[in-house]
Design a protein around this motif. Structure first.
Motif, short mmCIF file in Angstrom:
data_model
loop_
_atom_site.label_atom_id
_atom_site.label_comp_id
_atom_site.label_asym_id
_atom_site.label_seq_id
_atom_site.Cartn_x
_atom_site.Cartn_y
_atom_site.Cartn_z
N ALA A 1 61.93 67.30 62.37
CA ALA A 1 60.90 66.37 62.85
C ALA A 1 59.89 66.08 61.74
O ALA A 1 59.56 66.94 60.93
CB ALA A 1 60.19 66.94 64.07
N ASP A 2 59.41 64.83 61.73
CA ASP A 2 58.45 64.38 60.71
C ASP A 2 57.51 63.38 61.38
O ASP A 2 57.95 62.34 61.86
CB ASP A 2 59.22 63.73 59.56
CG ASP A 2 58.35 63.33 58.39
OD1 ASP A 2 57.13 63.09 58.58
OD2 ASP A 2 58.89 63.25 57.28
N SER A 3 56.22 63.69 61.39
CA SER A 3 55.25 62.81 62.06
C SER A 3 54.61 61.81 61.09
O SER A 3 53.60 61.19 61.44
CB SER A 3 54.17 63.63 62.76
OG SER A 3 53.34 64.27 61.81
N THR A 4 55.20 61.61 59.92
CA THR A 4 54.65 60.66 58.94
C THR A 4 54.36 59.29 59.55
O THR A 4 53.30 58.71 59.27
CB THR A 4 55.56 60.55 57.71
OG1 THR A 4 55.61 61.84 57.07
CG2 THR A 4 55.07 59.52 56.72
N PRO A 5 55.26 58.73 60.39
CA PRO A 5 54.95 57.41 60.97
C PRO A 5 53.65 57.38 61.78
O PRO A 5 53.05 56.32 61.94
CB PRO A 5 56.16 57.10 61.85
CG PRO A 5 57.27 57.90 61.26
CD PRO A 5 56.60 59.16 60.75
#
Length: 116
Positions: free
Chosen positions: A50-54
């Motif tokens: 998971a990556d919350s960059t957006p």
């Protein structure tokens, strides 16, 4: 308004839902919430990868306390990884994230407002 009263109950009875932002790898189990103020107590799970960059850097208008139960994730702004057993207490307006995890992470979070 405030969070509703709950006596002990099996947390597993509360299902996970996708968090605002719509990434299916970032899910929450809301244990208690105040719809009027928008604060909640929750279990947050980032699935592996998971990556919350957006969603960008986060800042809230409420206090947030976070305890990492399992796994780890990296605050990409700080380039620092935080792991199980670590705790954060964030006042309103404190920037944090975005986050990424390779192994996954599970946190317990309490959000609240303080009346002047």
């Amino acid at each position: 308004m405030s969070k509703p009263e709950h006596e002990f109950f099996p947390v597993a009875d509360v299902g996970f839902t996708v968090c605002p932002g719509g990434d299916p790898k970032i899910i929450e189990r809301i244990l208690s919430a105040d719809a009027e103020s928008g604060v909640a107590t929750r279990i947050l799970r980032y699935e592996p990868g998971a990556d919350s960059t957006p969603m960008g850097v986060q800042k809230h208008d409420f206090w947030e306390e976070v305890y990492i139960l399992e796994g780890s994730f990296t605050d990409l702004s700080l380039n620092k990884t935080f792991s199980a057993g670590e705790y954060a207490c964030r006042p309103p307006g404190m920037p944090h994230g975005p986050w990424r995890t390779d192994e996954g992470v599970l946190t317990f979070e309490v959000r609240y407002r303080v009346q002047p």
